[in-house]
Design an enzyme around this catalytic site. Sequence first.
Site, PDB file in Angstrom:
ATOM      1  N   ALA A  10      13.859  60.439  -5.435  1.00 54.08           N
ATOM      2  CA  ALA A  10      14.632  59.218  -5.683  1.00 54.08           C
ATOM      3  C   ALA A  10      13.911  57.954  -5.247  1.00 54.08           C
ATOM      4  CB  ALA A  10      15.980  59.305  -4.974  1.00 54.08           C
ATOM      5  N   ARG A  15       4.641  51.185  -3.151  1.00 58.39           N
ATOM      6  CA  ARG A  15       3.206  50.946  -2.951  1.00 58.39           C
ATOM      7  C   ARG A  15       2.356  51.347  -4.157  1.00 58.39           C
ATOM      8  NH1 ARG A  15       1.333  53.562   2.345  1.00 58.39           N
ATOM      9  NH2 ARG A  15       3.193  54.857   2.182  1.00 58.39           N
ATOM     10  N   TYR A 103       9.221  67.594  -1.642  1.00 51.51           N
ATOM     11  CA  TYR A 103       9.161  66.211  -2.109  1.00 51.51           C
ATOM     12  C   TYR A 103       8.505  66.179  -3.495  1.00 51.51           C
ATOM     13  CZ  TYR A 103       9.820  64.536   2.733  1.00 51.51           C
ATOM     14  OH  TYR A 103      10.284  64.265   3.977  1.00 51.51           O
ATOM     15  N   GLU A 155      10.558  60.452  14.274  1.00 46.52           N
ATOM     16  CA  GLU A 155       9.850  59.607  13.313  1.00 46.52           C
ATOM     17  C   GLU A 155       8.936  58.637  14.073  1.00 46.52           C
ATOM     18  OE1 GLU A 155       9.904  59.813   9.755  1.00 46.52           O
ATOM     19  OE2 GLU A 155      10.576  61.700  10.612  1.00 46.52           O
ATOM     20  N   ASN A 360     -19.266  76.089 -45.254  1.00 45.70           N
ATOM     21  CA  ASN A 360     -20.197  75.157 -44.638  1.00 45.70           C
ATOM     22  C   ASN A 360     -19.780  73.742 -45.044  1.00 45.70           C
ATOM     23  OD1 ASN A 360     -23.113  74.943 -43.312  1.00 45.70           O
ATOM     24  ND2 ASN A 360     -22.871  73.383 -44.889  1.00 45.70           N
ATOM     25  N   TYR A 370      -4.852  60.711 -45.161  1.00 47.87           N
ATOM     26  CA  TYR A 370      -3.784  59.732 -44.971  1.00 47.87           C
ATOM     27  C   TYR A 370      -3.895  58.657 -46.043  1.00 47.87           C
ATOM     28  CZ  TYR A 370      -0.789  56.463 -42.333  1.00 47.87           C
ATOM     29  OH  TYR A 370       0.210  55.617 -41.929  1.00 47.87           O
ATOM     30  N   SER A 388     -23.012  67.257 -48.453  1.00 46.71           N
ATOM     31  CA  SER A 388     -22.958  66.151 -47.496  1.00 46.71           C
ATOM     32  C   SER A 388     -22.234  64.955 -48.088  1.00 46.71           C
ATOM     33  CB  SER A 388     -24.377  65.731 -47.119  1.00 46.71           C
ATOM     34  OG  SER A 388     -24.999  66.771 -46.411  1.00 46.71           O
ATOM     35  N   ARG A 423     -19.316  61.856 -58.834  1.00 43.40           N
ATOM     36  CA  ARG A 423     -20.111  60.705 -58.415  1.00 43.40           C
ATOM     37  C   ARG A 423     -20.789  60.132 -59.650  1.00 43.40           C
ATOM     38  NH1 ARG A 423     -24.579  64.757 -55.747  1.00 43.40           N
ATOM     39  NH2 ARG A 423     -25.737  65.082 -57.667  1.00 43.40           N
TER      40      ARG A 423
HETATM   41  C1  UD1 Z   1       9.168  61.591   5.626  1.00 43.23           C
HETATM   42  C2  UD1 Z   1       9.656  62.290   6.895  1.00 43.23           C
HETATM   43  C3  UD1 Z   1       8.504  62.368   7.901  1.00 43.23           C
HETATM   44  C4  UD1 Z   1       7.336  63.091   7.274  1.00 43.23           C
HETATM   45  C5  UD1 Z   1       6.925  62.437   5.961  1.00 43.23           C
HETATM   46  C6  UD1 Z   1       5.911  63.284   5.255  1.00 43.23           C
HETATM   47  C7  UD1 Z   1      12.027  61.785   7.189  1.00 43.23           C
HETATM   48  C8  UD1 Z   1      13.019  60.938   7.868  1.00 43.23           C
HETATM   49  N1  UD1 Z   1      10.744  61.543   7.467  1.00 43.23           N
HETATM   50  O1  UD1 Z   1       8.836  60.274   5.988  1.00 43.23           O
HETATM   51  O2  UD1 Z   1       8.907  63.048   9.065  1.00 43.23           O
HETATM   52  O3  UD1 Z   1       6.236  63.109   8.174  1.00 43.23           O
HETATM   53  O4  UD1 Z   1       8.066  62.298   5.082  1.00 43.23           O
HETATM   54  O5  UD1 Z   1       5.445  62.632   4.103  1.00 43.23           O
HETATM   55  O6  UD1 Z   1      12.400  62.676   6.454  1.00 43.23           O
HETATM   56  N2  UD1 Z   1      13.491  60.118  -0.691  1.00 43.23           N
HETATM   57  C9  UD1 Z   1      14.617  60.124  -1.475  1.00 43.23           C
HETATM   58  N3  UD1 Z   1      15.675  59.374  -1.096  1.00 43.23           N
HETATM   59  C10 UD1 Z   1      15.681  58.635   0.046  1.00 43.23           C
HETATM   60  C11 UD1 Z   1      14.509  58.636   0.827  1.00 43.23           C
HETATM   61  C12 UD1 Z   1      13.448  59.383   0.443  1.00 43.23           C
HETATM   62  O7  UD1 Z   1      14.663  60.801  -2.514  1.00 43.23           O
HETATM   63  O8  UD1 Z   1      16.699  57.996   0.325  1.00 43.23           O
HETATM   64  C13 UD1 Z   1      12.341  60.919  -1.117  1.00 43.23           C
HETATM   65  C14 UD1 Z   1      11.139  60.073  -1.465  1.00 43.23           C
HETATM   66  O9  UD1 Z   1      11.128  59.799  -2.867  1.00 43.23           O
HETATM   67  C15 UD1 Z   1       9.975  60.969  -1.082  1.00 43.23           C
HETATM   68  C16 UD1 Z   1      10.534  61.779   0.072  1.00 43.23           C
HETATM   69  O10 UD1 Z   1      11.940  61.715  -0.023  1.00 43.23           O
HETATM   70  O11 UD1 Z   1       9.609  61.860  -2.090  1.00 43.23           O
HETATM   71  C17 UD1 Z   1      10.092  61.266   1.426  1.00 43.23           C
HETATM   72  O12 UD1 Z   1      10.544  59.938   1.592  1.00 43.23           O
HETATM   73  P1  UD1 Z   1       9.649  58.842   2.292  1.00 43.23           P
HETATM   74  O13 UD1 Z   1      10.381  57.579   2.338  1.00 43.23           O
HETATM   75  O14 UD1 Z   1       8.284  58.845   1.709  1.00 43.23           O
HETATM   76  O15 UD1 Z   1       9.598  59.445   3.777  1.00 43.23           O
HETATM   77  P2  UD1 Z   1       8.591  59.081   4.907  1.00 43.23           P
HETATM   78  O16 UD1 Z   1       9.028  57.838   5.563  1.00 43.23           O
HETATM   79  O17 UD1 Z   1       7.211  59.140   4.394  1.00 43.23           O
END
Ligand code: UD1
Length: 447
Positions: A10, A15, A103, A155, A360, A370, A388, A423
Amino acid sequence: MPIALIVLAAGQGSRMQSDLPKVLHRVAHAPLLAHALRAGGTLRPDRVVVVAGHGGDAVEAVTRALDPEAIVVRQTEQKGTAHAVAQARAALDGFSGDAVILYGDTPFIRPETLDAMLSARADGADVVVLGFEAADPGRYGRLVTDGDRLERIVEAKDATPEELRIRLCNSGVIVADKDLLFELIDQVGADNAAGEYYLTDIVALARAARRPARVVTCPEAETMGVNTRADLARAEATFQADMRREAMATGATLTAPETVFFAHDTVIGRDVTIEPNVVFGPDVTIESGATIRAFSHLEGCHVSDGCVVGPYARLRPGAELDRGVRIGNFVEVKSAQVHEGAKINHLTYIGDAEIGARANIGAGTITCNYDGVSKHRTIVGADAFIGSDTMLVAPVTIGAGAITGSGSVVTEDVPDDALALGRARQVTKPGYADRLRQALRTLKESC
Ligand code: UD1
Ligand code: CA
């Protein structure tokens, strides 16, 4: 034990600086999400839930195409990883077994690693977290352990200086009994530096409930997440390096492996040789003993045993080469079946066509497929000889064993074994070259 896969997808991925949701950026021509689903798919999950949010419609459409049975749920506001997992609750109604959380932006988790996590579950751990020793722990969550036990995850934003020195980090992959998982998530609050519902908090909550948590570790490269375009390029490089190693391990010769680029689904047989600077798009199969010569580009095609393709050839979707076909330099083939032993060696376009066995096709031949509105087919029979620079104006059929004269524009069907000439007849005027030159010189001097 039945398994449910929950893929978190989500997040915005701000970045990446992109209009495309992060999980739809591609590695080896497949979206990151496809890689994550493939990794989880090796567990043969009974249910797959993808949590979409940013770019949810696009993520949903791609998910459906990848796995029609996957359930897509929406997290309209991104309030943290625990909140994301909570959105999967209704979709997992009636399911009992283990939930595996992955993820969507972490493409390279290996099946062996997931198996090790499930073994740890089978050995009695209620929550299993995948950890890794980070070279630079940076923003990762830190795993606070006591011997074998995992006590809690902190965290980076919330960690003390002492905790920040821990190198064992959280990858994000978690396995737990599904009912326990949602019980624990219900207790997660957002009283932390980010004001988010951290999934990582379930570890301390599990411990408080006397449900032991454990860490399984893997190499850092495996847990690599994609957050930036530079990460995406690194992920691509990692994936390509693996594919090259795999191709060589299964019996292909790559003369300059670092210059060959595969797609996620490229299939390469034994004793295939791939010369330098060959690029594969999606959906290519190369059978045993074929040679792909330098600087060729292939996508959506099938190359049978003993074919030689290139150098500088382009095979586009629907190119089907039977055994022993030769495709030479600057030849493009699209939507065409080329039968056994046919040769198309130089500067040719073959599209929407069928080329008979041993035919060939002379240099510079073009199937004019086309007309600006519709595409039409060209059929060339077995053993035909296309002179050719023949223009085959489709729809047109050249019979078996027929010959077309060089430079012909062929607009009508040619029966088997016939010779077709389309031709202007040649006119030769002795001595005229000199007369013409003189006339041209006089003309130049007079103006
Ligand atoms: C998270 C972990 C952290 C871990 C790191 C590894 C938590 C709180 N922290 O941190 O411990 O070291 O990943 O990469 O879990 N996402 C959602 N919905 C949300 C938030 C996030 O779907 O509301 C998804 C993101 O799209 C992503 C994944 O969850 O695929 C991780 O979210 P991200 O915000 O990247 O977490 P980090 O802060 O990197
Ligand atoms: Ca992240």
